[in-house]
Design a protein around this motif. Structure first.
Motif, mmCIF file in Angstrom:
data_model
loop_
_atom_site.group_PDB
_atom_site.id
_atom_site.type_symbol
_atom_site.label_atom_id
_atom_site.label_comp_id
_atom_site.label_asym_id
_atom_site.label_seq_id
_atom_site.Cartn_x
_atom_site.Cartn_y
_atom_site.Cartn_z
ATOM 1 N N LEU A 13 0.825 -1.206 0.000
ATOM 2 C CA LEU A 13 0.000 0.000 0.000
ATOM 3 C C LEU A 13 0.862 1.260 0.000
ATOM 4 O O LEU A 13 0.595 2.220 -0.728
ATOM 5 C CB LEU A 13 -0.929 -0.003 1.217
ATOM 6 N N VAL A 14 1.877 1.271 0.834
ATOM 7 C CA VAL A 14 2.775 2.427 0.884
ATOM 8 C C VAL A 14 3.465 2.621 -0.457
ATOM 9 O O VAL A 14 3.637 3.747 -0.953
ATOM 10 C CB VAL A 14 3.800 2.257 2.020
ATOM 11 N N ALA A 15 3.875 1.526 -1.064
ATOM 12 C CA ALA A 15 4.581 1.609 -2.341
ATOM 13 C C ALA A 15 3.702 2.215 -3.427
ATOM 14 O O ALA A 15 4.167 2.991 -4.275
ATOM 15 C CB ALA A 15 5.062 0.216 -2.756
ATOM 16 N N GLU A 16 2.397 1.870 -3.411
ATOM 17 C CA GLU A 16 1.483 2.404 -4.425
ATOM 18 C C GLU A 16 1.259 3.894 -4.253
ATOM 19 O O GLU A 16 1.201 4.655 -5.224
ATOM 20 C CB GLU A 16 0.150 1.657 -4.363
ATOM 21 N N SER A 17 1.122 4.334 -2.990
ATOM 22 C CA SER A 17 0.842 5.755 -2.752
ATOM 23 C C SER A 17 2.070 6.630 -2.933
ATOM 24 O O SER A 17 1.942 7.821 -3.220
ATOM 25 C CB SER A 17 0.268 5.943 -1.333
ATOM 26 N N ARG A 18 3.241 6.068 -2.753
ATOM 27 C CA ARG A 18 4.467 6.858 -2.848
ATOM 28 C C ARG A 18 5.268 6.533 -4.106
ATOM 29 O O ARG A 18 6.413 6.956 -4.239
ATOM 30 C CB ARG A 18 5.325 6.638 -1.602
ATOM 31 N N HIS A 19 4.685 5.720 -4.984
ATOM 32 C CA HIS A 19 5.325 5.391 -6.254
ATOM 33 C C HIS A 19 6.708 4.753 -6.049
ATOM 34 O O HIS A 19 7.684 5.140 -6.702
ATOM 35 C CB HIS A 19 5.453 6.642 -7.143
ATOM 36 N N LEU A 20 6.759 3.825 -5.130
ATOM 37 C CA LEU A 20 8.012 3.095 -4.886
ATOM 38 C C LEU A 20 8.068 1.841 -5.745
ATOM 39 O O LEU A 20 7.037 1.259 -6.086
ATOM 40 C CB LEU A 20 8.124 2.703 -3.413
ATOM 41 N N GLN A 21 9.262 1.425 -6.070
ATOM 42 C CA GLN A 21 9.465 0.170 -6.778
ATOM 43 C C GLN A 21 9.662 -0.944 -5.746
ATOM 44 O O GLN A 21 10.595 -0.904 -4.949
ATOM 45 C CB GLN A 21 10.701 0.262 -7.686
ATOM 46 N N MET A 22 8.762 -1.940 -5.763
ATOM 47 C CA MET A 22 8.859 -3.019 -4.773
ATOM 48 C C MET A 22 10.164 -3.793 -4.890
ATOM 49 O O MET A 22 10.679 -4.332 -3.918
ATOM 50 C CB MET A 22 7.675 -3.971 -4.921
ATOM 51 N N SER A 23 10.718 -3.842 -6.102
ATOM 52 C CA SER A 23 12.005 -4.539 -6.258
ATOM 53 C C SER A 23 13.102 -3.846 -5.457
ATOM 54 O O SER A 23 13.992 -4.497 -4.902
ATOM 55 C CB SER A 23 12.400 -4.602 -7.733
ATOM 56 N N ASP A 24 13.004 -2.498 -5.370
ATOM 57 C CA ASP A 24 13.981 -1.766 -4.562
ATOM 58 C C ASP A 24 13.700 -1.948 -3.076
ATOM 59 O O ASP A 24 14.625 -2.118 -2.269
ATOM 60 C CB ASP A 24 13.944 -0.276 -4.907
ATOM 61 N N VAL A 25 12.420 -1.917 -2.707
ATOM 62 C CA VAL A 25 12.053 -2.067 -1.295
ATOM 63 C C VAL A 25 12.495 -3.420 -0.759
ATOM 64 O O VAL A 25 13.070 -3.540 0.324
ATOM 65 C CB VAL A 25 10.533 -1.888 -1.106
ATOM 66 N N LEU A 26 12.238 -4.475 -1.539
ATOM 67 C CA LEU A 26 12.522 -5.822 -1.065
ATOM 68 C C LEU A 26 13.999 -6.211 -1.194
ATOM 69 O O LEU A 26 14.377 -7.328 -0.848
ATOM 70 C CB LEU A 26 11.664 -6.826 -1.837
ATOM 71 N N SER A 27 14.814 -5.306 -1.690
ATOM 72 C CA SER A 27 16.257 -5.586 -1.731
ATOM 73 C C SER A 27 16.908 -5.374 -0.379
ATOM 74 O O SER A 27 18.077 -5.718 -0.198
ATOM 75 C CB SER A 27 16.929 -4.695 -2.780
#
Length: 227
Positions: A13-27
């Protein structure tokens, strides 16, 4: 698993609202410690130090020759623990130990035997200390000193160190130490040997801690260091 699933849902949810790339988050590790160092419950992983030694050894080729004159430093406790003394008297054990020491250092003019005075041995620290005192006392006798021929033998016993030759023995003030581990005391003896003019030092110790220490202090020792 439920806690991880809820955390993952919040992250999406945070990634969608802040336009984050999940591949970067999960690294990044999802925990207080990197998973290479910790288990899922937060406890630290147990290490396999032997695996570290194998990885370090991959970086170099075995030495074909060791420059001379050289000194050999032996982990005394490791040597004694490997000996089979069930059918020997203590005097015979002292003779056998000295023979093994001279074999290990056959190519060196100086041999140092460094003993860890606090390592568990014979399940009794008192028995261990008494055995080491007895071995050193036997090696000081003229009968066993004759086996040294032209070798220089340095033996660390408790906080003192003895220099034993075929003709005499004496304490070495520069090698007195209250270090609790033979691992670090080996480095002290290596530095002393190079200061005495030996061209190289060979350390006989099947120990990853000693390998790491030798690598760390090799730049501070003026001569080549081998293990």
């Amino acid at each position: 698993m439920q806690a991880d699933r809820k955390l993952f849902a919040h992250m999406v949810l945070v990634a969608e609202s802040r336009h984050l790339q999940m591949s970067d988050v999960l690294s990044h590790p999802l925990g207080p410690l990197p998973w290479a160092l910790a288990n899922g419950d937060g406890t630290l992983r147990k290490t396999n130090k032997a695996a570290l030694a194998r990885e370090l050894e991959k970086q170099v080729l075995p030495a074909e020759t060791i420059p001379g004159p050289s000194a050999t430093i032996i982990d005394g406790m490791s040597l004694v623990q490997k000996m089979k003394g069930n059918d020997q008297t203590f005097s015979q054990l002292a003779d056998s130990a000295l023979t093994q020491i001279l074999h290990e250092g056959a190519r060196s003019q100086r041999i140092d035997v460094v003993v860890d005075p606090w390592r568990r041995f014979l399940r009794s620290s008192a028995n261990k200390a008494n055995l080491i005192r007895f071995l050193v006392a036997e090696w000081k006798t003229p009968n066993l000193r004759d086996k040294l021929n032209d070798k220089q033998l340095y033996v660390a016993s408790e906080e003192s160190c003895l220099h034993i030759t075929k003709d005499q023995w004496a304490e070495v003030a520069g090698l007195q130490s209250n270090q609790e581990e033979a691992d670090t005391r080996i480095i002290l003896h290596a530095a002393h040997a190079t200061e005495e003019g030996y061209s190289a030092v060979a350390v006989t110790a099947d120990d990853t801690d000693v390998l790491a220490l030798c690598l760390a202090f090799s730049a501070d020792i003026s001569r080549p260091l081998f293990q």
